[in-house]
Scaffold this motif. Structure first.
Motif, PDB file in Angstrom:
ATOM      1  N   VAL A 478       0.872  -1.191   0.072  1.00 27.71           N
ATOM      2  CA  VAL A 478      -0.013   0.027  -0.114  1.00 27.71           C
ATOM      3  C   VAL A 478       0.997   1.198   0.108  1.00 27.71           C
ATOM      4  O   VAL A 478       1.810   1.467   0.683  1.00 27.71           O
ATOM      5  N   GLU A 503      -3.477   0.145  -3.226  1.00 26.30           N
ATOM      6  CA  GLU A 503      -2.817  -0.895  -3.194  1.00 26.30           C
ATOM      7  C   GLU A 503      -2.119  -1.406  -4.702  1.00 26.30           C
ATOM      8  O   GLU A 503      -3.128  -1.498  -5.651  1.00 26.30           O
ATOM      9  N   TYR A 534      -9.831   1.900   5.951  1.00 29.61           N
ATOM     10  CA  TYR A 534      -9.963   2.078   4.408  1.00 29.61           C
ATOM     11  C   TYR A 534     -10.651   0.665   4.002  1.00 29.61           C
ATOM     12  O   TYR A 534     -10.484  -0.199   4.448  1.00 29.61           O
ATOM     13  N   THR A 564       2.699   1.253   5.657  1.00 27.67           N
ATOM     14  CA  THR A 564       2.537   0.008   6.435  1.00 27.67           C
ATOM     15  C   THR A 564       0.989  -0.022   6.839  1.00 27.67           C
ATOM     16  O   THR A 564       0.319   0.916   7.372  1.00 27.67           O
ATOM     17  N   THR A 565       0.593  -1.298   6.312  1.00 30.74           N
ATOM     18  CA  THR A 565      -0.968  -1.329   6.577  1.00 30.74           C
ATOM     19  C   THR A 565      -1.140  -2.714   6.979  1.00 30.74           C
ATOM     20  O   THR A 565      -0.758  -3.723   6.596  1.00 30.74           O
ATOM     21  N   SER A 566      -2.286  -2.806   7.865  1.00 28.75           N
ATOM     22  CA  SER A 566      -2.827  -4.129   8.501  1.00 28.75           C
ATOM     23  C   SER A 566      -4.057  -4.411   7.838  1.00 28.75           C
ATOM     24  O   SER A 566      -5.010  -3.436   7.505  1.00 28.75           O
ATOM     25  N   ARG A 567      -4.213  -5.617   7.306  1.00 28.48           N
ATOM     26  CA  ARG A 567      -5.320  -5.981   6.682  1.00 28.48           C
ATOM     27  C   ARG A 567      -6.248  -6.902   7.697  1.00 28.48           C
ATOM     28  O   ARG A 567      -5.837  -7.866   8.019  1.00 28.48           O
ATOM     29  N   TYR A 580      -8.496  -2.139   5.485  1.00 27.98           N
ATOM     30  CA  TYR A 580      -7.074  -1.713   5.551  1.00 27.98           C
ATOM     31  C   TYR A 580      -7.053  -0.627   6.771  1.00 27.98           C
ATOM     32  O   TYR A 580      -7.805   0.268   6.412  1.00 27.98           O
ATOM     33  N   GLU A 581      -6.162  -1.002   7.445  1.00 26.34           N
ATOM     34  CA  GLU A 581      -5.805  -0.089   8.753  1.00 26.34           C
ATOM     35  C   GLU A 581      -4.429   0.403   8.469  1.00 26.34           C
ATOM     36  O   GLU A 581      -3.360  -0.270   8.804  1.00 26.34           O
ATOM     37  N   PRO A 582      -4.109   1.687   7.864  1.00 27.64           N
ATOM     38  CA  PRO A 582      -2.705   2.091   7.773  1.00 27.64           C
ATOM     39  C   PRO A 582      -2.349   2.637   8.915  1.00 27.64           C
ATOM     40  O   PRO A 582      -2.910   3.180   9.729  1.00 27.64           O
TER      41      PRO A 582
END
Length: 1084
Positions: A478, A503, A534, A564-567, A580-582
């Motif tokens: 991302v 992405e 997101y 850096t992003t967590s799904r 998505y949590e950036p």
């Protein structure tokens, strides 16, 4: 090396020689959640040292998500403890682990014996009902009759050659391995007599067969045969068969079946507690033993088995374990707790383990879950917009920690400079940052002291000479991209730039990307154009534009920086979606550096979190909490409604709630306090007596339960502050208020934490608490000032305030309290909490890992000095410096204060006649002159007792510790007498109450570690195995007057080890401090 750093979890540092069972360790780990609630360890933890040590402590690398601070801190609370003990004991609570309640088999062994499994020509094992019912008889099937099941079999009879074996067979001793021949025939209809199919080899002679253990099989061996690792034969069995009619067994797995090998390699198995047939290894790796092929009658019988995988049930080992057929097992088998290492995930491959040995040095920050080490490449924030689109390589790390001072960390970084790529459109403004492309590390180094600007560890491989790097968008990444990109963008306009979040879907030719939108659409985003959660956009912010589009590789500079992003899967508008949590610090429009407190405000409580509360104090006053005999504090409605009235509950009526109470009335005996009471000034502490009775149904008049001491003969009741409570003090209090009470009817308050229980002569120690701005009633300490309220000032206490200690809450200082608002005045002065949540002048917890040791400033250690090969000297670490340059050995320097003998020397202790002789125990004080040593010179951490004035330190032998003692002690021994050449004993201290009761230790052979030199194994002597003429006894007393007979303490851990298949409690002792001439070290 035995990886000592793995074993220092959970235990207090002073217990380096105490025993800790696996059961106890498991109990503690099972209570992590409870301990976390009670833990007050919220300060930042930093580890400095080799990266392998960091991994051994259970911490990951730089990109790892934050873990519980508790789980990180517990790895260090046992500095010198290596005593993880594989236990045969129960949990301390007397309860079995959850899995111990499981008593079922996971495999159906009866299926091995179904009718369909039998066929002509097979050889089967049958139960030996004439002896003990174990399956050691063999028979060959010659006919299978159906439908009425019947088997015709020919028995196999032992056909030994050597005379000794023939003698054993003639005496009726069991034989299950070796040569056999065909014997009698029989018809059998009972399948219950059969155990399992046997792999049988035909011999060279007609009608002969052989049965030998096969690799992967599990067998029972006769336990009484075990005498040593090299021989298992006991020739007396055949001579006296009647004395061996009852057999006991050990169980083994067969590790190899090479017929040419002179010995059969086996690994011992032990029955796992809580399971009917699970057997496992004790050690992490197979501890190989051998049975000579000439002594094969050691084998009793094969036991059918299946390997376990760990998915059968909770607590089943993942590896190194089998489920054995219960029908082939005797009763009453000794059980062990499953060793924790068998429950872990499989370890890395040998190649990966080999790479571990090449780790460089690092600095690890526990609060961030980040490791900095030389050679790493990081993105970092720079410029006016503070976004992480710059890169640098860490070339050198310097770290300085002085006692009671904050650490100084410096990262020497070579910035990565973008290289020209003719296929990519370049910026017109040469100062514009380049977020992706080909880079090279510059040789000029910049020093970073603000580590918060480093954003993300870049995982990439270098090319060429190791300083060339390719940083490019990859599928799944991302990135933030310039919304209005042009090669003419200028660096002065970066603060006004807007961005999209995308992405990368494909990076093969050009970059195919998916536009991401804030949940709720672009209109819901904040003023900078960004939200916090997101999803894949369904419509573009530009009407008619595609949400999936392509960025040509020639325009790759449109990519600003990676985010850096967590799904995660979350419920959005009533449906579950992947979102998505950036990372908030990498989003445009927000600061790169966001404090913990700011994150908590944004992410948890929104913009308005004034009056934040954590506990419901009304639950303290629920009907179910009232009981006869309790003393409660009630609100003083006549003054200012503070809870300073007291009442004893006499009766509780239900279901219609009603209380009968007796009020407590102040009954002082001090003249000044009597005057105070006569003027009707408030009293909440001191001496009370029982007064009037009253009935009430109103629970709202009650505040909280109070601890009240009853006098033995006087009938008086005493209320005084207790450690851990929070109280209100009258501000500007003076006992002489009673002279002019009218001027002192309006009260202001100060709030304190009680640090010690009240004592009649000493009073009570307290520390001020201050109200935190932004919270309803959170109070915290500022600084470390402590003061004492003496007994004659006891009436300064206004009232006790109910409170809860707050731990593990982001943004809340360590040891903060939430106080009950109903016991507080309406107006209280508030102060802002320090931004770093450090409310005490206490340095961060810094741990240095080097050469298998973990050290920090303020610790006390024994160390080696000069030509002396024994650690008979002590020091206090005052300062630590660390320097690591890429591709060079790190430099650790310890600046220490040597401990010197305190003067005067105790009169009841015999002192050395020569003043230069080292003293291994006694009273010491630290010198002011500092010396510099290396970690290699440290031996082990010690925990001295501090004198009342804090200037002297006492180091004496304690119960459970292992010490080296002079064998022929005399006060006439001199330094010039070659101390290393003297004779010594190694002892464990059993009692230190009056004199020192000790037990001799002796070397335990039979460990493969005996071939190594780092550790040695000792056991307590149960009987004297030394020269009886010398009068040596295993347990003896050393008078405290001769305490200098103790030369020095050695690091020893109680560990259960497997010796010849038996589990024994041993001491694992560091070899380096052991003297050469040591009794009990027979294998020296």
């Amino acid at each position: 090396m035995d990886e000592p750093l793995k074993a220092i979890a959970n235990l207090p540092p002073q217990t380096s020689s105490s025993a800790t069972s696996t059961g106890e360790k498991r109990k503690r780990e099972g209570l992590v959640s409870e301990e976390r609630e009670n833990s007050s360890e919220t300060e930042d933890v930093i580890i400095v040292g080799d990266t392998k040590a960091v991994k051994d402590f259970g911490f990951g690398g730089g990109g790892e998500l934050h873990r519980s601070k508790f789980s990180k801190l517990q790895a260090f609370n046992g500095q010198s403890n290596l005593n993880l003990k594989g236990s045969l004991e129960r949990n301390a609570s007397g309860e079995e682990p959850e899995r111990a309640k499981q008593d079922s088999t996971f495999n159906d062994f009866d299926k091995l014996r179904e009718e369909s499994k039998f066929a002509v020509g097979q050889t089967w094992a049958l139960y030996d009902d004439k002896v003990d019912g174990m399956p050691r008889l063999y028979a060959q099937i010659t006919k299978v009759s159906v439908p009425c099941f019947c088997l015709s079999v020919t028995w196999l009879e032992p056909d030994p050659d050597p005379k000794e074996k023939i003698q054993g067979y003639e005496e009726g001793l069991p034989v299950s391995v070796g040569r056999f021949k065909l014997g009698k025939t029989e018809d059998i209809k009972d399948r219950g007599r059969f155990s399992h199919l046997v792999q049988c080899s035909e011999g060279s002679s007609l009608g002969t067969f052989s049965v030998y253990p096969k690799e992967g099989e599990t067998w029972a061996i006769f336990k009484a045969h075990i005498t040593s690792l090299s021989s298992y034969q006991n020739h007396d069995w055949s001579a006296h068969p009647d004395s061996h009619c009852k057999y006991t067994y050990a169980f083994v797995e067969i590790l190899s079946e090479d017929g040419d090998y002179p010995r059969v390699p086996v690994g011992f198995l032990h029955k796992a507690k809580g399971f009917s047939g699970v057997f496992c290894r004790f050690n992490k790796e197979v501890d190989t033993s051998y049975i000579k092929r000439g002594f094969i009658e050691q084998f009793s019988h094969r036991v059918p088995s299946f390997k376990t995988t760990g998915i059968e049930a909770e607590g089943v080992p993942r590896r190194g374990a089998y489920e054995l057929d219960p029908a082939a097992l005797p009763g009453n088998i000794k059980e062990i707790d499953v060793p924790l290492h068998l429950l872990e995930e499989p370890t890395v491959s040998n190649s990966e383990e080999g790479d571990d040995n090449k780790h460089s040095q690092c600095v690890y920050f526990a609060s961030k879950g980040i490791t900095f080490q030389t050679g790493q490449v990081w993105s970092f924030c720079s410029g006016d917009d503070n976004l992480p689109r710059h890169y640098g390589k860490i070339q050198k790390i310097t770290f300085l920690q002085a006692f009671e001072q904050d650490p100084v960390v410096k990262l020497h970084i070579g910035r990565l400079k973008a290289r020209l790529n003719k296929d990519v459109i370049q910026w017109s403004d040469k100062d514009m940052p380049v977020g992706c492309g080909n880079f090279r590390a510059r040789k000029v180094l910049e020093i970073f002291t603000n580590l918060d600007v480093l954003s993300r560890l870049i995982s990439l491989e270098s090319t060429g000479d190791g300083d060339d790097y390719n940083i490019l968008p990859k599928t799944g990444d991302v990135w933030a991209v310039y919304r209005n990109w042009s090669k003419n963008n200028k660096v002065v306009d970066l603060k006004s730039q807007t961005y999209d979040l995308v992405e990368v879907l494909d990076d093969k030719l050009d970059y195919k990307v998916q536009l991401l939108a804030p949940v709720g659409g672009f209109k819901s985003a904040n003023s900078a154009g960004f939200g916090s959660v997101y999803v894949a956009a369904t419509e573009h912010w530009i009407e008619g534009a595609e949400v999936r589009f392509t960025i040509p590789k020639c325009e790759m500079l449109r990519f600003s920086h990676q985010v850096t992003t967590s799904r995660v899967t979350k419920e959005v508008h009533g449906t579950w979606q992947e979102v998505y949590e950036p990372a908030i610090e990498a989003l445009p429009g927000l600061s790169c550096v966001v404090s913990v407190g700011e994150k908590r405000k944004r992410n948890e409580h929104g913009k308005d979190f004034d009056g934040l509360k954590f506990n419901d104090f009304k639950k303290l006053r629920g009907e179910c909490n009232f009981a006869v005999g309790q003393t409660w504090a009630l609100y003083d409605d006549k003054v200012d409604e503070m809870p300073r009235l007291y009442a004893r509950i006499r009766k509780v009526s239900a279901p219609s709630f009603e209380l009968r109470i007796t009020y407590l009335e102040p009954d002082p005996d001090d003249e000044k306090q009597i005057q105070w009471l006569e003027e009707d000034l408030p009293v909440s502490a001191g001496q009370f007596k029982l007064g009037k009775h009253h009935n009430t149904k109103d629970r709202s008049i009650f505040s909280h339960v109070l601890h009240c001491m009853e006098g033995t003969n006087t009938g008086h009741l005493t209320v005084s502050p207790r450690k851990g409570e929070t109280w209100a003090l009258f501000k500007n209090w003076d006992i002489n208020w009673c002279s002019d009470p009218a001027s002192h009817r309006s009260y202001e308050y100060e709030f304190v934490e009680i640090l010690s229980d009240y004592a009649d002569k000493a009073g009570v120690s307290v520390a001020y608490l201050h109200k935190a701005k932004g919270y309803a009633s959170v109070f915290f300490r500022m600084g470390s000032d402590i003061f004492r309220i003496l007994p004659h000032r006891l009436y300064r206490f206004s009232h006790s305030v109910p409170s809860f200690k707050l731990t593990g809450i982001d943004g809340v200082p360590k040891d903060a309290y939430e106080l009950d608002q109903d016991a507080l005045p309406e107006t209280i002065e508030e102060i802002m909490m320090p931004s770093n949540s450090e409310t005490q002048r206490k340095p961060k917890a810094i741990y240095f890992a080097s050469e298998g040791k973990v050290f920090q400033t303020g610790q006390f250690w024994s160390f080696y000095s000069g030509d002396d090969d024994s650690p008979r000297y002590y020091c206090k670490i005052q300062k630590v410096s660390f320097v690591q340059v890429l591709n060079q050995e790190p430099s650790f320097k310890l600046h220490i204060s040597r401990l010197k003998k305190a003067i005067p020397f105790p009169e009841d202790v015999i002192d050395w006649e020569e003043g230069k002789m080292p003293r291994g125990c006694g009273t010491y004080y630290p010198r002011t002159v500092l010396e510099t040593i290396t970690p290699h010179e440290l031996s082990q951490q010690v925990m001295p007792q501090t004198s009342m004035d804090g200037k002297e330190y006492i180091i004496l032998p304690k119960i459970g510790e292992v010490w080296i003692t002079y064998r022929s002690w005399s006060p006439n021994i001199e330094v010039d007498d070659d101390l290393d050449g003297l004779g010594y004993d190694i002892v464990e201290v059993l009692d230190d109450t009056l004199d020192y009761k000790v037990v001799l230790l002796e070397r335990q052979s039979g460990n493969k570690e005996d071939q190594e030199f780092e550790y040695k194994w000792f056991r307590a002597v149960t009987k004297s195995e030394y020269n009886d003429l010398l009068g040596v006894v295993p347990v003896f007393t050393i008078p405290k007057s001769e305490r200098l007979r103790f030369s020095h303490k050695v690091h020893a851990s109680r560990i259960t080890r497997e010796i010849h298949g038996e589990l024994k409690d041993l001491f694992k002792v560091d070899s380096r401090p052991l003297p050469y001439f040591l009794s009990g070290d027979l294998n020296r």
